[in-house]
Design an enzyme around this catalytic site. Sequence first.
Site, PDB file in Angstrom:
ATOM      1  N   CYS A 107     -19.387   1.626   8.559  1.00 37.25           N
ATOM      2  CA  CYS A 107     -19.521   2.398   9.803  1.00 37.25           C
ATOM      3  C   CYS A 107     -20.825   2.138  10.553  1.00 37.25           C
ATOM      4  O   CYS A 107     -20.801   1.635  11.674  1.00 37.25           O
ATOM      5  CB  CYS A 107     -19.388   3.886   9.499  1.00 37.25           C
ATOM      6  SG  CYS A 107     -17.847   4.280   8.678  1.00 37.25           S
TER       7      CYS A 107
ATOM      8  N   GLU B  11     -17.854   8.636   3.240  1.00 39.46           N
ATOM      9  CA  GLU B  11     -17.248   8.160   1.996  1.00 39.46           C
ATOM     10  C   GLU B  11     -17.986   8.815   0.836  1.00 39.46           C
ATOM     11  O   GLU B  11     -19.190   9.046   0.903  1.00 39.46           O
ATOM     12  CB  GLU B  11     -17.346   6.637   1.906  1.00 39.46           C
ATOM     13  CG  GLU B  11     -16.489   5.960   2.945  1.00 39.46           C
ATOM     14  CD  GLU B  11     -16.403   4.458   2.757  1.00 39.46           C
ATOM     15  OE1 GLU B  11     -16.647   3.956   1.658  1.00 39.46           O
ATOM     16  OE2 GLU B  11     -16.075   3.787   3.750  1.00 39.46           O
TER      17      GLU B  11
ATOM     18  N   GLU C 259     -13.816  11.319  13.871  1.00 48.03           N
ATOM     19  CA  GLU C 259     -13.941  11.746  12.476  1.00 48.03           C
ATOM     20  C   GLU C 259     -15.409  11.641  12.048  1.00 48.03           C
ATOM     21  O   GLU C 259     -16.082  10.689  12.386  1.00 48.03           O
ATOM     22  CB  GLU C 259     -13.072  10.809  11.613  1.00 48.03           C
ATOM     23  CG  GLU C 259     -13.053  11.133  10.168  1.00 48.03           C
ATOM     24  CD  GLU C 259     -12.715  12.584   9.937  1.00 48.03           C
ATOM     25  OE1 GLU C 259     -11.616  13.011  10.295  1.00 48.03           O
ATOM     26  OE2 GLU C 259     -13.589  13.310   9.389  1.00 48.03           O
ATOM     27  N   PHE C 260     -15.868  12.620  11.283  1.00 46.30           N
ATOM     28  CA  PHE C 260     -17.265  12.586  10.828  1.00 46.30           C
ATOM     29  C   PHE C 260     -17.385  12.565   9.309  1.00 46.30           C
ATOM     30  O   PHE C 260     -18.458  12.820   8.769  1.00 46.30           O
ATOM     31  CB  PHE C 260     -18.039  13.783  11.406  1.00 46.30           C
ATOM     32  CG  PHE C 260     -18.069  13.789  12.915  1.00 46.30           C
ATOM     33  CD1 PHE C 260     -18.892  12.912  13.604  1.00 46.30           C
ATOM     34  CD2 PHE C 260     -17.250  14.636  13.640  1.00 46.30           C
ATOM     35  CE1 PHE C 260     -18.909  12.889  14.998  1.00 46.30           C
ATOM     36  CE2 PHE C 260     -17.259  14.628  15.033  1.00 46.30           C
ATOM     37  CZ  PHE C 260     -18.088  13.758  15.711  1.00 46.30           C
ATOM     38  N   LEU C 261     -16.277  12.305   8.612  1.00 45.40           N
ATOM     39  CA  LEU C 261     -16.345  12.328   7.142  1.00 45.40           C
ATOM     40  C   LEU C 261     -17.159  11.162   6.606  1.00 45.40           C
ATOM     41  O   LEU C 261     -17.258  10.103   7.229  1.00 45.40           O
ATOM     42  CB  LEU C 261     -14.942  12.307   6.529  1.00 45.40           C
ATOM     43  CG  LEU C 261     -14.029  11.102   6.717  1.00 45.40           C
ATOM     44  CD1 LEU C 261     -14.334   9.964   5.760  1.00 45.40           C
ATOM     45  CD2 LEU C 261     -12.591  11.531   6.521  1.00 45.40           C
TER      46      LEU C 261
ATOM     47  N   ARG D 136     -18.341  -2.916   1.324  1.00 46.93           N
ATOM     48  CA  ARG D 136     -18.467  -3.538   2.639  1.00 46.93           C
ATOM     49  C   ARG D 136     -19.880  -3.349   3.183  1.00 46.93           C
ATOM     50  O   ARG D 136     -20.402  -2.253   3.207  1.00 46.93           O
ATOM     51  CB  ARG D 136     -17.445  -2.932   3.617  1.00 46.93           C
ATOM     52  CG  ARG D 136     -16.031  -3.417   3.343  1.00 46.93           C
ATOM     53  CD  ARG D 136     -15.031  -2.723   4.232  1.00 46.93           C
ATOM     54  NE  ARG D 136     -14.888  -1.316   3.890  1.00 46.93           N
ATOM     55  CZ  ARG D 136     -14.156  -0.452   4.590  1.00 46.93           C
ATOM     56  NH1 ARG D 136     -13.527  -0.847   5.675  1.00 46.93           N
ATOM     57  NH2 ARG D 136     -14.063   0.800   4.211  1.00 46.93           N
TER      58      ARG D 136
ATOM     59  N   LYS E  71       0.834  -1.202   0.000  1.00 45.84           N
ATOM     60  CA  LYS E  71       0.000   0.000   0.000  1.00 45.84           C
ATOM     61  C   LYS E  71       0.873   1.259   0.000  1.00 45.84           C
ATOM     62  O   LYS E  71       0.619   2.214  -0.733  1.00 45.84           O
ATOM     63  CB  LYS E  71      -0.856  -0.026   1.272  1.00 45.84           C
ATOM     64  CG  LYS E  71      -2.166   0.682   1.164  1.00 45.84           C
ATOM     65  CD  LYS E  71      -2.927   0.368   2.437  1.00 45.84           C
ATOM     66  CE  LYS E  71      -4.258   1.023   2.461  1.00 45.84           C
ATOM     67  NZ  LYS E  71      -4.927   0.852   3.748  1.00 45.84           N
TER      68      LYS E  71
ATOM     69  N   ASN F  83     -23.508   8.652  14.887  1.00 47.74           N
ATOM     70  CA  ASN F  83     -23.711   7.628  13.857  1.00 47.74           C
ATOM     71  C   ASN F  83     -24.969   6.808  14.138  1.00 47.74           C
ATOM     72  O   ASN F  83     -25.746   6.508  13.230  1.00 47.74           O
ATOM     73  CB  ASN F  83     -22.489   6.698  13.778  1.00 47.74           C
ATOM     74  CG  ASN F  83     -21.465   7.209  12.771  1.00 47.74           C
ATOM     75  OD1 ASN F  83     -21.574   8.319  12.272  1.00 47.74           O
ATOM     76  ND2 ASN F  83     -20.473   6.406  12.472  1.00 47.74           N
TER      77      ASN F  83
END
Length: 464
Positions: A288, A183, A179-181, A355, A63, A236
């Site tokens: 998530c 995708e 983190e609140f981002l 996923r 990676k 979330n």
Amino acid sequence: MLGWDYSREFKCLANQRITDRLVRGSRDLNVVVIGTGYVGLVTGAVFADLGNDVVCVDKDSLKIEDLERGKMPIFEPGLEEMVKRNHADARLHFTTELKSAVQGGEVLFIAVPTPSKGDGGSDLSAVREVATGIARAMNGYKVVVNKSTVPVGTGDLVRRIISEHKVWSGEFDVVSNPEFLREGSAIQDTLRPDRIVIGAPSKSVAMTLLELYAPLERPMLITDVESAEIIKYASNCFLAARISFINLVADLCEQAGADVLQVAKGMGYDQRIGPQFLDAGLGFGGSCFPKDLESLIHTMRKYSIDPVLLEAAWKINQERVPRFFRKMTAVLGELEGKTIALLGLAFKPNTDDIRKAKAMELLKLLLDSGATVRAYDPQAMPRARELYPAVQYCDSVYEAATGADALVVATEWNEFRHMNLRRIRDVMRVPILFDPRNIYYSERYQKMGFVYHGMGRKAANSVQ
Ligand code: UGA
């Protein structure tokens, strides 16, 4: 215990520190991000873009080699360009060497996966491993930041692990900065977050993170570590519960002859409710919401709290795809020998992530029932092919629809909203359109000769 908002006084203090640094001509912060998954890579790229010196660490050498060459491990709009630009400007570096990265860093972000364990709890082994690695490498004061989504108490755990293993005799601090981002809009969400939450053991520790985030000029909330950890899960899971709520309402709409799109719109105008996250459909997937809901249920039980509301949200979500599949079989009859065009495989648009994707769950049911599936997704096909090589992967929506007995739009990519449905109808064997994401409104489709089935909309008024 802290618990104050980012007040004007506090903002002035931070601004003063930033001005001081500029006057002294000092450099920006040395940031280390451990873990180059979604959160880590985006966070690293954005901090570098803000002018900091950032080292991204990952133990996966392939990676790291790919990143060095500008090859992204994920598809995320805007990410490749930002990574390449900052890497070329020598603000963003990639390495497998945790020790040297830690020694050169001031703020160390832990952004490693925290997957579900069999019992629903979070597997913190990667966090533990990184905390131990940090402890062994530490050669001076560091601020260690938990960016991964971790259950309440993990900040304390990380602090204990570092204290136990550290070879350096000095101090360090542990901060929670969830983190609140999302995708698909990760860069934008990181550059313009609704809020930045900093859970710190003291004001002065919080200040370091505040300086780092100050250029974004977004609302910041400083709390104690535990509150910050819970804010992430509560946010979330609240959104997940909201989706299950509207899905339950959708089922009522379908039975009672109402239209969930109208109902959601009517609810959303209430400013206390708002319009977002009220799209009924196949339910929530991804890496998530399902994981975090399970984890919060697990945590609640650990504290002897009955998580009945969360369990209901989970149960409703589990039923979405099987319920929709039953609807398909009620319309189509036996699926053995039928050809189904499946549009969308990713768990949501603008990502290649499959996923816990509801589209993949549906794909499995279709294959198990003996249907031939012709699939198309703008980004997720390579990943889906690894799991289900027997599917006929197509190069376009039109190719997928050719000869199909029905077409299902399982992920609401923009491309599907704008496809030429007349052309689709002409290449299909039978023009049956399943639209569980409710992306089509117009009476046009019915007039064109499609048999239409949405979600939470009775057949007669499902096409307006
Ligand atoms: C989610 C949160 O929205 C982010 O704030 C958080 O940072 C992230 O999890 C995380 O914890 O890392 P994400 O999973 O990327 O982000 O995607 P969302 O846009 O939240 O969608 C999650 C799922 O809910 C998708 O399957 C989507 O199709 C579904 N959804 C969303 C609905 O079914 N209806 C809606 O109205 C909205």
